[in-house]
Design a protein around this motif. Structure first.
Motif, short mmCIF file in Angstrom:
data_model
loop_
_atom_site.label_atom_id
_atom_site.label_comp_id
_atom_site.label_asym_id
_atom_site.label_seq_id
_atom_site.Cartn_x
_atom_site.Cartn_y
_atom_site.Cartn_z
N SER A 107 38.90 36.45 37.28
CA SER A 107 37.79 37.42 37.19
C SER A 107 36.71 37.19 38.23
O SER A 107 35.93 38.09 38.52
CB SER A 107 37.18 37.39 35.79
N GLY A 114 37.41 40.26 45.91
CA GLY A 114 36.10 40.54 45.34
C GLY A 114 35.24 39.28 45.22
O GLY A 114 35.64 38.19 45.63
N ASN A 124 31.79 37.68 42.53
CA ASN A 124 31.30 37.75 41.15
C ASN A 124 30.43 38.97 40.91
O ASN A 124 30.04 39.24 39.79
CB ASN A 124 30.53 36.48 40.80
N TRP A 134 38.18 39.42 41.18
CA TRP A 134 38.70 40.76 40.95
C TRP A 134 37.78 41.81 41.56
O TRP A 134 36.56 41.63 41.64
CB TRP A 134 38.81 41.06 39.46
N TRP A 150 29.32 42.77 40.31
CA TRP A 150 29.98 43.89 39.64
C TRP A 150 30.10 45.10 40.57
O TRP A 150 30.69 46.11 40.21
CB TRP A 150 29.21 44.27 38.38
N THR A 151 29.60 45.00 41.78
CA THR A 151 29.63 46.14 42.72
C THR A 151 30.80 46.09 43.70
O THR A 151 30.80 46.80 44.68
CB THR A 151 28.31 46.21 43.51
N ASP A 152 31.79 45.25 43.45
CA ASP A 152 32.98 45.23 44.31
C ASP A 152 33.81 46.46 43.99
O ASP A 152 34.47 46.54 42.94
CB ASP A 152 33.81 43.98 44.05
N GLU A 185 36.12 45.32 40.91
CA GLU A 185 35.77 45.98 39.64
C GLU A 185 36.12 47.47 39.58
O GLU A 185 36.14 48.05 38.50
CB GLU A 185 34.28 45.80 39.35
N GLY A 186 36.35 48.12 40.70
CA GLY A 186 36.64 49.55 40.63
C GLY A 186 37.39 50.06 41.84
O GLY A 186 37.34 49.47 42.92
N TRP A 230 34.12 54.77 43.13
CA TRP A 230 32.86 54.96 42.40
C TRP A 230 32.13 56.13 43.01
O TRP A 230 32.08 56.29 44.22
CB TRP A 230 31.99 53.71 42.51
N GLU A 272 44.88 46.66 43.13
CA GLU A 272 44.19 45.37 43.21
C GLU A 272 45.06 44.43 44.04
O GLU A 272 46.29 44.42 43.93
CB GLU A 272 44.02 44.79 41.80
#
Length: 161
Positions: A147, A114, A116, A150, A118-120, A152-153, A156, A140
């Protein structure tokens, strides 16, 4: 000049027939190429990402399509895979299923690295309904240790309207 007159006459007389046959060809191919029945990963498709690319390009046929993913299959670097067919979208009459096939460990999709942002997300569904993931693990990447990298989801759901 004579050749020009003959050419003009032929082009005028062929236009109605060309239009007719062009329409017949287009109408006959409206249902061509939609994904139907059972497809295998690996097998029909080498990877989950390749299967999604084909689904996005062709859509699902009436009756739907099932992607059977072999037990124990592992795919690395699954990140920001968009499921967004532009034609023949999954629906009540065109369901799409990704499911485990066989005995053994559940198939596993492992994230990429990922950022930084938040849309990863591993898999992004754009206004999709009637899609099932059955016994498919999302994990993961173990190398994503802080972080900043990482994901994030896992899945989605983006609302289309």
């Amino acid at each position: 000049m004579i050749a020009m007159a003959i050419f003009e006459r032929k082009s005028i007389s062929l236009k109605p027939w060309a239009l007719f046959w062009g329409m017949i060809f287009c109408l006959a191919n409206l249902g061509y190429g939609q994904l139907a029945g059972v497809k295998t990963i690996p097998g029909d498709y080498p990877t989950f990402v390749a299967a999604v690319a084909d689904l996005n390009a062709q859509g699902a046929a009436i009756g739907g399509v099932e992607f059977h993913i072999a037990a124990g299959y592992v795919e690395q670097n699954v990140l920001n895979v968009d499921i967004n067919p532009l034609i023949n979208r999954p629906s009540k009459t065109r369901p799409v299923t990704f499911k485990k096939q066989g005995i053994g460990n559940d198939p596993k999709l492992v994230s990429g690295t990922g950022t930084n942002a938040w849309t990863d997300i591993m898999i992004r569904l754009y206004g999709i309904e009637y899609m099932t993931f059955d016994r498919i693990e999302l994990e993961e990447n173990p190398m994503n240790t802080n972080s900043g990298i990482w994901v994030e989801g896992g899945i989605w759901f983006y609302h289309s309207g």
